[in-house]
Design a protein around this motif. Structure first.
Motif, PDB file in Angstrom:
ATOM      1  N   LEU A 250       0.843  -1.186   0.000  1.00 34.84           N
ATOM      2  CA  LEU A 250       0.000   0.000   0.000  1.00 34.84           C
ATOM      3  C   LEU A 250       0.881   1.240   0.000  1.00 34.84           C
ATOM      4  N   SER A 251       0.517   2.221  -0.803  1.00 36.41           N
ATOM      5  CA  SER A 251       1.297   3.448  -0.874  1.00 36.41           C
ATOM      6  C   SER A 251       0.377   4.623  -1.162  1.00 36.41           C
ATOM      7  N   VAL A 252       0.832   5.809  -0.802  1.00 32.11           N
ATOM      8  CA  VAL A 252       0.038   7.012  -1.053  1.00 32.11           C
ATOM      9  C   VAL A 252      -0.108   7.243  -2.552  1.00 32.11           C
ATOM     10  N   ASN A 253       1.001   7.095  -3.281  1.00 29.16           N
ATOM     11  CA  ASN A 253       1.006   7.307  -4.724  1.00 29.16           C
ATOM     12  C   ASN A 253       1.387   6.021  -5.453  1.00 29.16           C
ATOM     13  N   PRO A 254       0.906   5.826  -6.680  1.00 24.59           N
ATOM     14  CA  PRO A 254       1.301   4.639  -7.446  1.00 24.59           C
ATOM     15  C   PRO A 254       2.807   4.632  -7.677  1.00 24.59           C
ATOM     16  N   PRO A 255       3.428   3.461  -7.730  1.00 21.58           N
ATOM     17  CA  PRO A 255       4.868   3.402  -7.987  1.00 21.58           C
ATOM     18  C   PRO A 255       5.166   3.805  -9.420  1.00 21.58           C
ATOM     19  N   PRO A 256       6.394   4.252  -9.686  1.00 19.57           N
ATOM     20  CA  PRO A 256       6.765   4.597 -11.070  1.00 19.57           C
ATOM     21  C   PRO A 256       6.546   3.415 -12.004  1.00 19.57           C
ATOM     22  N   LEU A 257       5.957   3.672 -13.148  1.00 23.12           N
ATOM     23  CA  LEU A 257       5.623   2.588 -14.065  1.00 23.12           C
ATOM     24  C   LEU A 257       6.854   1.989 -14.720  1.00 23.12           C
ATOM     25  N   THR A 258       7.983   2.691 -14.610  1.00 18.62           N
ATOM     26  CA  THR A 258       9.214   2.177 -15.215  1.00 18.62           C
ATOM     27  C   THR A 258       9.898   1.146 -14.327  1.00 18.62           C
ATOM     28  N   GLU A 259       9.467   1.043 -13.069  1.00 16.51           N
ATOM     29  CA  GLU A 259      10.099   0.111 -12.149  1.00 16.51           C
ATOM     30  C   GLU A 259       9.409  -1.247 -12.192  1.00 16.51           C
ATOM     31  N   ASP A 260      10.196  -2.292 -11.965  1.00 16.21           N
ATOM     32  CA  ASP A 260       9.650  -3.644 -11.910  1.00 16.21           C
ATOM     33  C   ASP A 260       9.267  -3.957 -10.472  1.00 16.21           C
ATOM     34  N   SER A 261       8.368  -3.133  -9.914  1.00 21.91           N
ATOM     35  CA  SER A 261       8.041  -3.273  -8.504  1.00 21.91           C
ATOM     36  C   SER A 261       6.651  -3.848  -8.259  1.00 21.91           C
ATOM     37  N   PHE A 262       5.881  -4.080  -9.332  1.00 24.00           N
ATOM     38  CA  PHE A 262       4.546  -4.621  -9.158  1.00 24.00           C
ATOM     39  C   PHE A 262       4.140  -5.405 -10.396  1.00 24.00           C
ATOM     40  N   ASP A 263       3.170  -6.301 -10.212  1.00 23.36           N
ATOM     41  CA  ASP A 263       2.559  -7.007 -11.341  1.00 23.36           C
ATOM     42  C   ASP A 263       1.228  -6.359 -11.705  1.00 23.36           C
ATOM     43  N   VAL A 264       0.490  -5.918 -10.688  1.00 26.02           N
ATOM     44  CA  VAL A 264      -0.784  -5.227 -10.893  1.00 26.02           C
ATOM     45  C   VAL A 264      -0.842  -4.053  -9.935  1.00 26.02           C
ATOM     46  N   CYS A 265      -1.199  -2.898 -10.441  1.00 27.46           N
ATOM     47  CA  CYS A 265      -1.378  -1.712  -9.603  1.00 27.46           C
ATOM     48  C   CYS A 265      -2.832  -1.273  -9.707  1.00 27.46           C
ATOM     49  N   VAL A 266      -3.519  -1.167  -8.582  1.00 27.65           N
ATOM     50  CA  VAL A 266      -4.905  -0.711  -8.540  1.00 27.65           C
ATOM     51  C   VAL A 266      -4.883   0.768  -8.185  1.00 27.65           C
ATOM     52  N   ARG A 267      -5.378   1.604  -9.096  1.00 23.72           N
ATOM     53  CA  ARG A 267      -5.245   3.044  -8.914  1.00 23.72           C
ATOM     54  C   ARG A 267      -6.487   3.774  -9.401  1.00 23.72           C
ATOM     55  N   PHE A 268      -6.595   5.032  -9.008  1.00 27.72           N
ATOM     56  CA  PHE A 268      -7.676   5.895  -9.453  1.00 27.72           C
ATOM     57  C   PHE A 268      -7.196   6.676 -10.672  1.00 27.72           C
TER      58      PHE A 268
ATOM     59  N   LEU B 165      -7.286  21.753   8.396  1.00 23.68           N
ATOM     60  CA  LEU B 165      -6.805  20.378   8.497  1.00 23.68           C
ATOM     61  C   LEU B 165      -6.380  19.857   7.128  1.00 23.68           C
ATOM     62  N   THR B 166      -5.210  19.261   7.082  1.00 30.01           N
ATOM     63  CA  THR B 166      -4.666  18.690   5.854  1.00 30.01           C
ATOM     64  C   THR B 166      -3.955  17.384   6.179  1.00 30.01           C
ATOM     65  N   THR B 167      -4.058  16.402   5.286  1.00 31.04           N
ATOM     66  CA  THR B 167      -3.377  15.124   5.480  1.00 31.04           C
ATOM     67  C   THR B 167      -3.098  14.487   4.125  1.00 31.04           C
ATOM     68  N   ASN B 168      -2.212  13.496   4.122  1.00 31.65           N
ATOM     69  CA  ASN B 168      -2.000  12.713   2.901  1.00 31.65           C
ATOM     70  C   ASN B 168      -2.676  11.356   2.993  1.00 31.65           C
ATOM     71  N   ASP B 169      -3.471  11.155   4.037  1.00 30.69           N
ATOM     72  CA  ASP B 169      -4.161   9.882   4.250  1.00 30.69           C
ATOM     73  C   ASP B 169      -5.665  10.100   4.125  1.00 30.69           C
ATOM     74  N   GLY B 170      -6.281   9.455   3.129  1.00 28.72           N
ATOM     75  CA  GLY B 170      -7.706   9.652   2.885  1.00 28.72           C
ATOM     76  C   GLY B 170      -8.588   9.200   4.025  1.00 28.72           C
ATOM     77  N   GLU B 171      -8.206   8.115   4.702  1.00 30.16           N
ATOM     78  CA  GLU B 171      -9.030   7.611   5.808  1.00 30.16           C
ATOM     79  C   GLU B 171      -9.079   8.607   6.953  1.00 30.16           C
ATOM     80  N   ILE B 172      -7.946   9.244   7.225  1.00 33.30           N
ATOM     81  CA  ILE B 172      -7.921  10.270   8.272  1.00 33.30           C
ATOM     82  C   ILE B 172      -8.824  11.434   7.878  1.00 33.30           C
ATOM     83  N   ALA B 173      -8.757  11.837   6.612  1.00 33.11           N
ATOM     84  CA  ALA B 173      -9.588  12.949   6.146  1.00 33.11           C
ATOM     85  C   ALA B 173     -11.070  12.625   6.293  1.00 33.11           C
TER      86      ALA B 173
END
Length: 315
Positions: free
Chosen positions: A130-148, A226-234
């Motif tokens: 889980l991450s705040v932002n999707p990983p760079p698409l140039t990296e071999d760090s995932f097989d499937v990325c679920v994103r908005f 109030l500001t946050t980078n976490d949607g659940e907190i918001a």
């Protein structure tokens, strides 16, 4: 042979680069750190070049290492694709599946679906990040990325698996105390809960009225305490009556149905945030990837239909 490249080296080096350190690679491969170091040293000795720059904190690839990694990934992908096409890999999904998702949606929706998926496909091993932002698409760090939202990248496959809207909402207590906005400019006089995510302009909310050729969009610069980078907190802050929030419908639908949050500025449309499954083109034939993406799409469709039926019943 002095410059011999052994097939086993390709998968080893790909795993090492993905892990980012000797110790992390050892954990992933199920061997000791000393064994990883020894394997790497043997590779470099056979090739006559240094592949990795080692430091006390992390490792980095040399130019030769970058070249080796790129070719290793290409060869491994070709082998996997060939196996799929020939039917050597069984129709049953199997192997390691690395999934990335956003914090809130990943925790509340993707993780529970993975639990169901591995029960259906016990030969698949899933690693969820889980991450705040999707990983760079140039990296071999995932097989499937679920994103908005669909990525602006042609080298990956982006499959839309669920519709989604961003909605403006607030707790009834907040609206009772501060009033309900009627037009977008009213938001400048309200406390708006900010979410800093991705590269979107922070605090700039775009609202549209009308459709097609008659549509017009207005950008409103909001402010708030109030500001946050976490949607659940918001979302929790909105539930506690701290202000107006713009959030994806999937994250707040249950609170809208229960009445704990109320949608505001209904006649105005905010940017869509459809949900996509993104994966490299080289994985499009992998049974585990196809099965997982199909499972996600079917499950989210069922959830959306159930939620819609529940809303109509409640109404």
């Amino acid at each position: 042979m002095a410059h011999e490249i052994q097939p086993a080296d390709l998968g080893f080096f790909s795993a090492l680069a993905r892990a980012g350190s000797l110790s992390a690679a050892a954990r992933e491969l199920g061997i000791t750190t000393a064994a990883v170091s020894r394997h790497l040293a043997q590779m470099e000795a056979r090739l006559g070049v240094s592949l990795v720059n080692r430091t006390t904190r992390r490792m980095g690839l040399t130019p030769e290492g970058e070249l080796y990694l790129a070719q290793a990934r290409r060869i491994l992908a070709d082998i996997e694709s060939l196996g799929e096409q020939l039917g050597v890999s069984k129709a049953v999904p199997q192997g390691l599946l690395r999934v990335n998702a956003t914090l809130g949606f990943g925790r509340s929706h993707v993780a529970p679906l993975i639990s169901k998926f591995v029960r259906r496909h016990p030969e698949v091993e899933v690693q969820l990040q889980l991450s705040v932002n999707p990983p760079p698409l140039t990296e071999d760090s995932f097989d499937v990325c679920v994103r908005f939202g669909a990525p602006p990248e042609a080298r990956v496959i982006a499959r839309r698996i669920a519709a989604n809207r961003r909605l403006l909402c607030a707790a009834p207590a907040y609206l009772a105390k501060h009033g309900t906005p009627k037009v977008p400019n009213d938001l400048t006089r309200h406390n708006c809960i900010g979410i800093r995510q991705g590269e979107e302009a922070y605090g700039l909310w775009r609202l549209s009225s009308g459709r097609g050729a008659s549509a017009s969009t207005q950008a409103v610069k909001t402010r708030g305490t109030l500001t946050t980078n976490d949607g659940e907190i918001a979302v929790n802050w909105a539930l506690e009556g701290h202000g107006i929030l713009m959030r994806a419908e999937w994250d707040i639908a249950r609170y809208l149905r229960s009445g704990r949050l109320v949608q505001v500025l209904r006649p105005f449309h905010t940017p869509d945030a459809d949900i996509y499954a993104v994966y490299p083109q080289r994985h499009q034939l992998a049974a585990r990837v196809r099965a997982f993406v199909d499972f996600l799409a079917q499950s989210l469709e069922q959830q959306a239909s159930a939620a819609s039926a529940a809303s109509k019943t409640a109404f």
